[in-house]
Every structure is written in C-alpha cells, then in structure tokens.
Design a protein around this motif. Structure first.
Motif, PDB file in Angstrom:
ATOM      1  N   ASN A 259     -11.981  -9.817   0.616  1.00 15.53           N
ATOM      2  CA  ASN A 259     -12.177 -11.247   0.860  1.00 15.53           C
ATOM      3  C   ASN A 259     -11.039 -11.865   1.664  1.00 15.53           C
ATOM      4  N   GLU A 260     -10.354 -11.067   2.473  1.00 11.45           N
ATOM      5  CA  GLU A 260      -9.325 -11.611   3.353  1.00 11.45           C
ATOM      6  C   GLU A 260      -9.973 -12.185   4.611  1.00 11.45           C
ATOM      7  N   THR A 261      -9.437 -13.296   5.094  1.00 11.32           N
ATOM      8  CA  THR A 261      -9.984 -13.939   6.286  1.00 11.32           C
ATOM      9  C   THR A 261      -9.773 -13.077   7.525  1.00 11.32           C
TER      10      THR A 261
ATOM     11  N   GLU B  61      -5.010 -14.959   3.628  1.00  9.79           N
ATOM     12  CA  GLU B  61      -5.790 -16.108   3.148  1.00  9.79           C
ATOM     13  C   GLU B  61      -7.182 -15.623   2.778  1.00  9.79           C
ATOM     14  N   SER B  62      -7.671 -16.118   1.646  1.00  2.68           N
ATOM     15  CA  SER B  62      -9.012 -15.725   1.224  1.00  2.68           C
ATOM     16  C   SER B  62     -10.054 -16.362   2.128  1.00  2.68           C
ATOM     17  N   ASP B  63     -11.233 -15.773   2.135  1.00  6.91           N
ATOM     18  CA  ASP B  63     -12.261 -16.186   3.085  1.00  6.91           C
ATOM     19  C   ASP B  63     -13.355 -17.031   2.443  1.00  6.91           C
TER      20      ASP B  63
ATOM     21  N   ASN C  30      -9.464 -22.203  -0.619  1.00  8.45           N
ATOM     22  CA  ASN C  30      -9.007 -20.847  -0.290  1.00  8.45           C
ATOM     23  C   ASN C  30      -7.615 -20.608  -0.856  1.00  8.45           C
TER      24      ASN C  30
END
Length: 206
Positions: free
Chosen positions: A39-41, A64-66, A159
């Motif tokens: 779930n990384e951007t 950053e999470s996506d 996020n």
C-alpha cells in the motif's frame, strides 16, 4: 559559534552518539531486494525508510500510504536477529502512525493475514526526531529471520507518512548446513540384506 565548531544550523539537530548508531545498525542486515511494503504510494519507497541512524532526520526519502492509512512491511533478514527495540519517525501532523503491530517469521504477509493476533503491539506517540524507543519482548523476538510491521492506522489523516524505521538489536549469521552427499548402492550386497529364509542358500543370485 556552535560549541563543537561544526553544526548544521538546524534547531532540531542533535550531536550523534556513535554507540546509538551501532545499536540501530540492523538496517544493514535487511535483504532489501526482497523487502516489501504493501500500500505504498510510490513503488520502492518503503525501502528508503531503513537507513543509518545519522540520517533519520533526513526528510528527502519517505513512504506514504496510498489507498488508506494502512502500511505493511515484510522485512527479510540475511541472518538471525535478536530484536530489542524499534524507533518510528513520522510527521508532526495526523499522518503519523498511531499503532504498530509486529509479526515474527511469517513470510509474505498480506492485509488478509493481519487479522491474526500479533506477536506484539504498540500504541505510538508522535515522534519527529527518534526520541521514543519501543522495547520488544526479547524472549519472543530472540530468533527472527523475517519481520512484518503492520501500521493499521494513524492519528486521523487519510494517509500515513513514515520517514524512518530504526531496528535495534543483535545479528548472527544464519547456520548454513552443508550438502550431504550420499552414495547409493546400485547393486545391493546381499550379505547386508540377509533373509533368514535364505540361510540354506550358499550363493546369492547374480
């Protein structure tokens, strides 16, 4: 003039303790090629938060999470680790993770797997400088070759952002067992496989 003659001018700058850098050197024992961050951007950005202690305040690289606030790291080591503590540096905003869950030796976890009980969990405080260390249960994390870190939520932002994850502990090389070479008999020696019913037979069949 700065008392040590050389300073970066950052009011948050702290002069480094070399011993602390050694303690948080487990990042060098991570197999980065196989490290996963779900779930990384930006693909591959999760790997960048594992870096030297001296670079923990560097905000250039971060993850950053996506889709939502969750992040899941699957961290393989190149040997065995005794994990003693973890530091997590995030932003001062609500994007800082608020909870961390640890799983030991469970390879390639997905978000479908995190419903199981974690080996240890922490409620996190906002930490922008690496001042807070979360001590692990050493008995539980005494022989770790694969570590998963699940950050299920933050302080309310859409996020999650993480700049640094420090792993403190000891490392030992994995035990490598040599290949056992076995020589198998193509023609068995009948005297080694004597059948009591053949006691009266003078010579085995060719």
């Amino acid at each position: 003039m700065a008392p040590h003659g050389k300073c970066c001018g950052d009011t948050n700058h702290q002069h480094e303790d070399p011993e602390r850098g050694i303690q948080y050197g487990l990042y060098t024992k991570i197999n980065l090629n196989d490290l996963e961050c779900l779930n990384e951007t930006v693909e591959g950005s999760g790997k960048t938060v594992f870096k030297p202690w001296e670079e923990r305040l560097n905000r250039t690289n971060f993850v950053e999470s996506d889709a939502d606030e969750e992040l899941l790291f699957n961290i393989p080591f190149v040997g065995n680790v005794k994990l003693k503590g973890i530091v997590v540096i995030g932003d001062s905003s609500d994007s800082h993770p608020s909870r961390m869950r640890l799983f030991k030796n469970r390879e390639s976890m997905t978000f479908d797997d995190v419903s199981i009980a974690a080996d240890q969990e922490f409620e996190l405080q906002k930490d922008t400088e690496g001042l807070i260390e979360y001590a692990t249960k050493i008995v539980t994390f005494n022989n770790v070759n694969y570590l998963s870190l699940h950050f299920p939520r933050n302080f309310g932002a859409p996020n999650t952002t993480i700049y640094y994850i420090g792993l403190k502990g000891e490392f030992s090389e994995a035990h490598r067992h040599g290949v056992t070479i076995c020589n198998y008999e193509l023609r068995p020696n009948m005297s080694d496989h004597k059948n009591p019913l053949d006691d009266n037979v003078n010579q085995p069949l060719a």
